[in-house]
Design an enzyme around this catalytic site. Structure first.
Site, PDB file in Angstrom:
ATOM      1  N   GLU A   1      -6.533  -0.318  -6.506  1.00  0.00           N
ATOM      2  CA  GLU A   1      -5.650   0.220  -7.722  1.00  0.00           C
ATOM      3  C   GLU A   1      -4.717  -0.546  -7.722  1.00  0.00           C
ATOM      4  O   GLU A   1      -4.097  -1.060  -7.164  1.00  0.00           O
ATOM      5  CB  GLU A   1      -5.080   0.841  -6.417  1.00  0.00           C
ATOM      6  CG  GLU A   1      -6.687   2.315  -5.582  1.00  0.00           C
ATOM      7  CD  GLU A   1      -5.379   3.022  -4.830  1.00  0.00           C
ATOM      8  OE1 GLU A   1      -5.157   4.068  -4.763  1.00  0.00           O
ATOM      9  OE2 GLU A   1      -4.474   2.324  -3.610  1.00  0.00           O
TER      10      GLU A   1
ATOM     11  N   HIS B   1      -3.772  -3.125  -5.223  1.00  0.00           N
ATOM     12  CA  HIS B   1      -3.655  -2.996  -3.889  1.00  0.00           C
ATOM     13  C   HIS B   1      -5.088  -2.593  -3.653  1.00  0.00           C
ATOM     14  O   HIS B   1      -6.335  -2.178  -4.102  1.00  0.00           O
ATOM     15  CB  HIS B   1      -3.489  -1.776  -3.772  1.00  0.00           C
ATOM     16  CG  HIS B   1      -3.108  -0.906  -2.689  1.00  0.00           C
ATOM     17  ND1 HIS B   1      -3.116   0.678  -2.065  1.00  0.00           N
ATOM     18  CD2 HIS B   1      -3.596  -0.997  -1.128  1.00  0.00           C
ATOM     19  CE1 HIS B   1      -3.870   0.438  -0.387  1.00  0.00           C
ATOM     20  NE2 HIS B   1      -3.669  -0.734  -0.242  1.00  0.00           N
TER      21      HIS B   1
ATOM     22  N   ASN C   1      -4.443   6.098  -0.831  1.00  0.00           N
ATOM     23  CA  ASN C   1      -3.618   6.523   0.638  1.00  0.00           C
ATOM     24  C   ASN C   1      -2.891   8.083   0.713  1.00  0.00           C
ATOM     25  O   ASN C   1      -2.789   8.209   2.303  1.00  0.00           O
ATOM     26  CB  ASN C   1      -2.718   5.390   1.469  1.00  0.00           C
ATOM     27  CG  ASN C   1      -3.792   4.413   2.063  1.00  0.00           C
ATOM     28  OD1 ASN C   1      -4.937   4.186   2.157  1.00  0.00           O
ATOM     29  ND2 ASN C   1      -3.489   3.086   2.174  1.00  0.00           N
TER      30      ASN C   1
ATOM     31  N   SER D   1       0.326  -0.857  -0.013  1.00  0.00           N
ATOM     32  CA  SER D   1      -0.369  -0.213  -0.094  1.00  0.00           C
ATOM     33  C   SER D   1       0.720   1.066   0.102  1.00  0.00           C
ATOM     34  O   SER D   1       0.510   2.093  -0.241  1.00  0.00           O
ATOM     35  CB  SER D   1      -0.993  -0.440   1.162  1.00  0.00           C
ATOM     36  OG  SER D   1      -0.632  -0.509   2.261  1.00  0.00           O
TER      37      SER D   1
END
Ligand code: COA
Length: 704
Positions: free
Chosen positions: A449, A437, A487, A416
């Site tokens: 992702e 991800h 993120n 991540s």
């Protein structure tokens, strides 16, 4: 021209004669949506057949995979064009000859409204019917809210119209929403029905002429309560309830007038625009500008997952759920056993809730091959590494899988934060390496992702994107950077949330403000749910990246140092009663925060909810603008889909970039400039793209 075939009324609607029955067929691929051409074609076909003395009944059917699946969503943003759907449904309803709907696939929205206006409905046994408009921030606008309660009663109509879920044909038959399930081919059954109706000569049964019995007030109150809980903040469900209530008290003509007026208001509403954007965006996100449709894909018949922790087991479940065999490799035998146990328990709980059969559980367990040996991965076409988030661990894993994987196997990492490009170079085949991800819990969350490196081969990307869809996920193609899209933006929001605590807010206020905006939970409650140690560990791992002199909040460290790790330890930002997941504000935390502010020399002040929402969201939007300018996300919709499907951004707000456009980029920028003045340049320097678009009077969607 073939004998018996009339010239097509429009390119998408044609009438064929079956002796004295006119069979009107809609052919508007892919889902026979009610475009202007379909509406015009249907209206003309029905009028023509009605006027033709040799026609004694009309069947409406569709070619292709489904009956009409609804209004053409792509036309909604444009000025509506005549004929409007109510004209079509009225022409059908008023027709003096029996009109029969032959339903296969899904008769949804305006499609089901057409069927409801028909005098008889035959459906294939596996067909579904429904009025899902509410999910697009709308309500049925062509008599659906008035005809359906007259056919099936107010309670069930509420269920179908306010819930929006399609109903399988057998259920629809039992309720009276359809009249017959075809024993064989549905068009043939509809023709038979037409002949029966002709020969019986009975009066036509028009839903509009039935009376809807009165209904107890409680069912509407109950529907409102359910909507307030399950469709929080949405206007459309409330309008739908109101319309069903009207059907129980008003005549059809007045009811449909009220329905149309309410429908037209909803259609212009920002919520409908956002939900439409969410629907179309979910489909458009798969068509990435850098991956033309003809990009080849590699075949994926078997997968492998490395790591049987929380992420690895969730990812393995995704593969098995999609029917793909998956080898789950873990070097520690106890961890492997634990992982397989978790998988079984998760599916067993679906069985217990009646969502899966025992046989299905057994079939899915059979698809999972646990192994302690990397060699077991040699048959896989795609591997997903879900090992510990540490570059040296990734190095070991990728060196090993490079040894065992066949030529052409796609090597994906679920990292991540780490650099996928760097990981790719732990192998001799960086072109085959990609990030995939997943979000926790991986078998539940829809987002993946797909992270490209400068070297990832296009067919690897196209395969990963296609696989995402096969797994029932929303795959978004992004570029590599710290935190990727989701993120990286989340980090902005998290930072502001901590700063807000330092300046005067408490966790419950921040959480409430964001909950009221529409998020399912606020950031502190989410932290407690997923475990505070994750963020704490991350902070420690990234301590070296912190710039001296730049504001940083160590509140999380202080909470964790008290042994509070969230729900799993009974306390985090909140406290929890034994066995309960309900966050309870904790004076201990308040004391900690107040003391922390004092030590940091920050004078606490009253903070308005609006400031909380703006700081949390505008910091993300500013970062989103940078992400777009850097090309990490190619389009604003890629950013929005990440947030809708991975982070619970409310769909009726459309995603952060769509929301920013709705607020107006000039307003967003002005506020960011104000924050810059009050809070400094470290975090509030406006993104150049945002400044540019705002000065051009554009939005992210209109300007890029
Ligand atoms: N208007 C315009 N296009 C539509 C559409 C609609 N009502 N419904 C689906 N489409 C398009 C999709 O955008 C997609 O286009 P693409 O192939 O270019 O990406 C294509 O039809 C197939 O849709 P998809 O959802 O990928 O297929 P599916 O087989 O999984 O599901 C449906 C088919 C009809 C069940 C699903 O698309 C659906 O629920 N549509 C919306 C129905 C609705 O809400 N109708 C009421 C509108 S008011």
């Amino acid at each position: 021209m073939i004998a018996g075939m009339h010239p097509p009324i429009s390119s998408v609607v044609a009438t064929k004669r079956e002796r004295d029955v006119a069979v009107v067929a809609v052919n508007n691929s892919p889902v026979n949506a009610l475009s202007q051409a379909v509406r015009a074609g249907l209206l003309a076909a029905v009028q023509e057949a009605a006027a033709d003395a040799s026609v004694r009944a009309i069947v409406i059917r569709c070619l292709g995979r489904t009956f009409i699946a609804g209004a053409d969503i792509s036309e909604f943003g444009q000025p509506p064009q005549a004929p409007h759907l109510p004209e079509v449904t009225e022409a059908i309803d008023n027709c003096s000859k029996p009109v029969i709907a032959a339903i296969h696939g899904t008769a949804l929205g305006g499609g089901f409204e057409i069927a409801l206006a028909c005098h008889y409905r035959v459906a294939a046994s596996d067909a579904k019917v429904g009025l899902p408009e509410v999910k697009l921030g709308l309500m049925p606008g062509s008599g659906g809210t008035q005809r359906l309660p007259r056919l099936i009663g107010a309670q069930r109509a509420l269920q179908m119209i306010v819930g929006g879920e399609p109903v399988p044909a057998p259920q629809a038959l039992e309720w009276g929403a359809i009249d017959e399930i075809a024993a064989g081919e549905v068009s043939a059954a509809a023709l038979d029905a037409a002949r029966r109706l002709i020969s019986s000569g009975t009066l036509l049964r028009r839903a509009s002429q039935l009376t809807c019995g009165s209904a107890p007030a409680e069912i509407f109150a109950e529907a409102e309560l359910t909507a307030a809980n399950k469709q929080r903040g949405l206007i459309a469900p409330l309008r739908c309830i109101e319309m069903v209530r009207i059907a129980t008290t008003t005549d059809f003509a007045e009811g449909t007038q009220k329905e149309r007026a309410a429908f037209l208001i909803l259609r212009q509403s920002p919520q409908a625009a956002a939900l439409r954007h969410a629907f179309l965006g979910e489909r458009m996100v798969a068509k990435h500008p850098s991956l033309p449709a003809e990009t080849p894909v590699r075949e994926v018949r078997a997968a492998g997952v490395i790591g049987a922790g929380t992420m690895g087991t969730g990812i393995a479940m995704c593969f098995a759920n999609a029917g793909l065999p998956v080898t789950l490799v873990e070097s520690d035998s106890q961890a492997l056993e634990r992982g397989v146990g978790t998988i079984r328990r998760n599916w067993a709980s679906s069985v217990a809730r009646g969502r899966m059969t025992e046989a299905e559980l057994a079939r899915r367990m059979d698809l999972i091959q646990p192994s302690l040996d990397y060699d077991a991965l040699s048959g896989a076409d795609l591997l997903v590494e879900a090992a510990f988030e540490d570059l040296s661990v990734k190095k070991q894993v990728f060196e090993k899988i490079d040894q065992v994987a066949r030529v052409g196997t796609i090597l994906a990492t679920n990292t991540s934060y780490l650099d996928v490009g760097e990981i790719a170079h732990f192998t001799r085949r960086p072109k085959d390496v990609v990030g995939m991800h997943f979000f926790s819990p991986a078998h539940v969350m829809k987002l993946v992702e797909v992270v490209r490196t400068p070297e990832t081969a296009p067919d690897v990307l196209a395969t990963a994107m296609q696989l995402g869809k096969r797994l029932g996920k929303v795959a978004v193609l992004v570029g590599g950077c710290d935190g990727f899209v989701g993120n990286r933006m989340l980090a902005q929001r998290t930072r502001e949330a901590y700063f807000l605590l330092e300046e005067g807010a408490l966790p419950e206020q921040v959480d409430r403000a964001l909950y009221e905006f529409g998020f399912p939970m606020g950031p502190f409650a989410v932290g407690d749910l997923s475990g505070l140690d994750i963020g704490w560990r991350n902070r420690k791992a990234r301590a070296h990246l912190r710039k001296p002199g730049v504001r940083d909040s160590n509140l999380l460290d202080k909470v964790c140092e008290m042994g509070r790790r969230g729900q799993k330890t009974g306390a985090g930002w909140y406290r929890y009663e034994a066995g309960s997941r309900t966050p309870i504000p904790d004076p201990v935390i308040e004391q900690l925060i107040v003391e922390h502010s004092r030590q940091a020399g920050i004078e606490r002040r009253v903070i308005a909810d609006q400031e909380i929402v703006e700081r949390c969201l505008y910091s993300m939007i500013n970062e989103g603008a940078k992400i777009l300018a850097e090309g990490v996300a190619a389009r604003p919709l890629d950013v929005d889909m990440v947030w809708l499907h991975g982070y619970g951004f409310p769909a009726h707000m459309g995603g952060p970039m769509f929301y920013a456009d709705q607020v107006g980029l000039d307003r967003v920028l002005k506020q960011i400039q104000l924050f810059k003045e009050c809070l400094g340049t470290d975090f509030w320097t406006p993104a150049p793209l945002l400044e540019q678009l705002a000065s051009d009077g554009k939005g992210f969607y209109s300007g890029m």
